[in-house]
Design a protein around this motif. Structure first.
Motif, PDB file in Angstrom:
ATOM      1  N   UNK A 196      -1.371   6.747  -1.670  1.00 25.61           N
ATOM      2  CA  UNK A 196      -1.052   7.878  -0.804  1.00 25.61           C
ATOM      3  C   UNK A 196      -0.404   9.034  -1.563  1.00 25.61           C
ATOM      4  N   UNK A 197       0.186   8.762  -2.732  1.00 33.33           N
ATOM      5  CA  UNK A 197       0.844   9.833  -3.493  1.00 33.33           C
ATOM      6  C   UNK A 197      -0.146  10.884  -3.967  1.00 33.33           C
ATOM      7  N   UNK A 198      -1.357  10.446  -4.306  1.00 31.54           N
ATOM      8  CA  UNK A 198      -2.304  11.388  -4.914  1.00 31.54           C
ATOM      9  C   UNK A 198      -3.589  11.533  -4.107  1.00 31.54           C
ATOM     10  N   UNK A 199      -3.666  10.958  -2.924  1.00 30.23           N
ATOM     11  CA  UNK A 199      -4.885  11.050  -2.127  1.00 30.23           C
ATOM     12  C   UNK A 199      -4.582  11.830  -0.855  1.00 30.23           C
ATOM     13  N   UNK A 200      -5.329  12.896  -0.626  1.00 27.26           N
ATOM     14  CA  UNK A 200      -5.127  13.755   0.539  1.00 27.26           C
ATOM     15  C   UNK A 200      -6.376  13.789   1.403  1.00 27.26           C
ATOM     16  N   UNK A 201      -6.162  14.022   2.712  1.00 30.99           N
ATOM     17  CA  UNK A 201      -7.277  14.157   3.639  1.00 30.99           C
ATOM     18  C   UNK A 201      -7.698  12.869   4.300  1.00 30.99           C
ATOM     19  N   UNK A 202      -7.189  11.722   3.831  1.00 27.62           N
ATOM     20  CA  UNK A 202      -7.485  10.431   4.453  1.00 27.62           C
ATOM     21  C   UNK A 202      -6.322  10.051   5.363  1.00 27.62           C
ATOM     22  N   UNK A 203      -6.633   9.366   6.457  1.00 30.42           N
ATOM     23  CA  UNK A 203      -5.583   8.918   7.372  1.00 30.42           C
ATOM     24  C   UNK A 203      -5.141   7.489   7.081  1.00 30.42           C
ATOM     25  N   UNK A 204      -5.980   6.734   6.377  1.00 32.31           N
ATOM     26  CA  UNK A 204      -5.615   5.353   6.065  1.00 32.31           C
ATOM     27  C   UNK A 204      -6.392   4.902   4.838  1.00 32.31           C
ATOM     28  N   UNK A 205      -5.781   4.036   4.038  1.00 37.23           N
ATOM     29  CA  UNK A 205      -6.432   3.484   2.852  1.00 37.23           C
ATOM     30  C   UNK A 205      -6.598   1.985   3.029  1.00 37.23           C
ATOM     31  N   UNK A 206      -7.817   1.514   2.803  1.00 36.57           N
ATOM     32  CA  UNK A 206      -8.118   0.084   2.880  1.00 36.57           C
ATOM     33  C   UNK A 206      -8.220  -0.479   1.458  1.00 36.57           C
ATOM     34  N   UNK A 207      -7.445  -1.507   1.191  1.00 31.57           N
ATOM     35  CA  UNK A 207      -7.529  -2.154  -0.119  1.00 31.57           C
ATOM     36  C   UNK A 207      -8.689  -3.132  -0.101  1.00 31.57           C
ATOM     37  N   UNK A 208      -9.585  -2.992  -1.050  1.00 33.04           N
ATOM     38  CA  UNK A 208     -10.783  -3.830  -1.130  1.00 33.04           C
ATOM     39  C   UNK A 208     -10.686  -4.734  -2.351  1.00 33.04           C
ATOM     40  N   UNK A 209     -11.701  -5.541  -2.546  1.00 35.49           N
ATOM     41  CA  UNK A 209     -11.708  -6.412  -3.718  1.00 35.49           C
ATOM     42  C   UNK A 209     -11.765  -5.642  -5.005  1.00 35.49           C
ATOM     43  N   UNK A 210     -12.367  -4.431  -4.967  1.00 36.76           N
ATOM     44  CA  UNK A 210     -12.480  -3.630  -6.186  1.00 36.76           C
ATOM     45  C   UNK A 210     -11.391  -2.573  -6.303  1.00 36.76           C
ATOM     46  N   UNK A 211     -11.031  -1.953  -5.172  1.00 37.41           N
ATOM     47  CA  UNK A 211     -10.108  -0.832  -5.257  1.00 37.41           C
ATOM     48  C   UNK A 211      -9.650  -0.355  -3.897  1.00 37.41           C
ATOM     49  N   UNK A 212      -9.938   0.923  -3.589  1.00 38.31           N
ATOM     50  CA  UNK A 212      -9.417   1.575  -2.392  1.00 38.31           C
ATOM     51  C   UNK A 212     -10.539   2.304  -1.674  1.00 38.31           C
ATOM     52  N   UNK A 213     -10.613   2.103  -0.360  1.00 39.08           N
ATOM     53  CA  UNK A 213     -11.610   2.787   0.466  1.00 39.08           C
ATOM     54  C   UNK A 213     -10.878   3.708   1.438  1.00 39.08           C
TER      55      UNK A 213
END
Length: 385
Positions: free
Chosen positions: A11-28
């Motif tokens: 969330x520190x460096x990602x803008x415009x998204x309302x929620x971040x989903x942690x996946x097996x590879x990374x972030x969606x």
């Protein structure tokens, strides 16, 4: 060999998204929260809300090289030519400084009739930018607006920190595929992104292709999201989905606005009616691909004679939105109305016709974004400073 520094994508460096989903590879990144996603009736909105229109990585750095590992999910429509790959826009200190794509990735094969999709798995790729000027700078990487993008790893050749708050107003916009940017040339060239840049605001784009349908979960999401400015582009999807009749439309609009006002009682709120779209000005939906047209073109399947029975057309919708906002603004002076034809009207259609009869081309997006900035953010506009 480059001495890479890896920075967590959060969330520190990602803008415009309302929620971040942690996946097996990374972030969606998601543009609707999990509780809302559980209320979807099918996978159409699930697909488009996770396409990161308006979502960007934003950080301050001295780096001269940046790499981002991603797993994109690209779209294919059987019977139609392949779509071009999405692009990643590099913005440095507010100016577009580069554009690149990522080959490969997953492929979502989409049935246009029912909007169901089958995903063929693919491999991740890397988008890289090098040769950046030395010295401290604010860097943004805008993600492809119509490709689901799983973010795996961010690498730079110098440390990264979050961009300090610049005191900009946050503009939350909700709309249809035109707001989503389905036919824009790139993520910084959707009309909301262009307008936001001219207006000096931070964008949250809740434009959902085919899904600006007055859904209660969307209204509650807007209600719960901090914002200084809110706009709603309402109407085109309701007509081209043939979703409701006039009797249901009016209370649904009131209910949508009531819910937003529960969380934003005094926030400037702009209701925007549809831009000009000749195939649906006076003809009800549903809208479907025209089998007789060259390439992908749409036609409306209803009949103008059905308007008297309550079927919605764009002119019916505009008249009712103007009436609703005029009525409500008596007690809600922060509520405003904008006729979408002031953004793209008859003269614009002659100059910049809609290639598929519904969506503007990249030049049309620029025209709409410039007009919005002038009419809304400009001198005398409802959101001017």
């Amino acid at each position: 060999m480059t001495d890479w520094i890896t920075t967590p994508i959060d969330e520190r460096i990602l803008r415009g998204a309302l929620e971040l989903e942690r996946t097996g590879r990374g972030t969606l990144p998601h543009r609707l929260p999990a509780w809302a996603r559980r209320q979807f009736p099918d996978d159409y909105l699930a697909r488009v809300e996770s396409q990161p229109s308006g979502v960007r990585l934003a950080f301050r750095t001295r780096a001269t090289a940046v790499e981002l590992d991603v797993l994109p999910t690209k779209n294919a429509y059987p019977g139609f030519p392949p779509r071009p790959d999405g692009v990643y826009d590099l913005v440095v200190d507010g100016r577009l400084a580069g554009r690149a794509g990522v080959p490969g990735g997953n492929l979502a094969v989409i049935d246009l009739a029912g909007q169901s999709s089958t995903v063929r798995p693919g491999q991740p790729g890397t988008v890289g930018f090098s040769g950046l000027a030395a010295g401290v700078k604010d860097v943004e990487i805008w993600l492809p607006q119509v490709e689901v993008t799983e973010l795996i790893e961010l690498r730079t050749d110098a440390p990264v920190e979050a961009v300090p708050d610049r005191g900009r107003r946050v503009w939350l916009h909700h709309g249809s595929s035109i707001s989503h940017g389905s036919s824009a040339a790139g993520p910084t060239e959707t009309w909301p992104a262009l307008a936001a840049a001219r207006g000096g605001v931070e964008l949250i784009n809740l434009g959902f292709s085919g899904n600006a349908l007055l859904d209660p979960f969307t209204a509650r999401t807007i209600r719960d999201t901090p914002a200084d400015l809110i706009s709603l582009k309402i109407g085109i999807n309701l007509a081209n989905a043939d979703l409701m009749r006039s009797r249901g439309f009016t209370p649904a609009v009131h209910g949508f606005l009531d819910t937003i006002r529960d969380g934003h009682p005094g926030t400037p709120l702009l209701v925007i009616s549809p831009i000009l779209c000749p195939v649906q000005e006076d003809t009800p939906g549903p809208v479907a691909p025209d089998p007789d047209g060259p390439g992908l073109r749409f036609r409306a399947l209803g009949s103008p004679s059905e308007v008297a029975a309550g079927r919605l057309t764009l002119n019916v919708i505009r008249d009712e939105l103007a009436r609703i906002t005029a009525q409500r603004s008596i007690d809600d002076p922060a509520l405003h109305y904008l006729d979408g034809r002031s953004l793209y009207g008859e003269a614009d259609f002659v100059e910049l016709p809609l290639p598929d009869r519904v969506h503007p081309d990249p030049a049309g997006h620029r025209r709409i974004g410039e007009r919005f900035a002038e009419l809304v953010f400009g001198d005398g506009g409802p959101w001017s400073l």
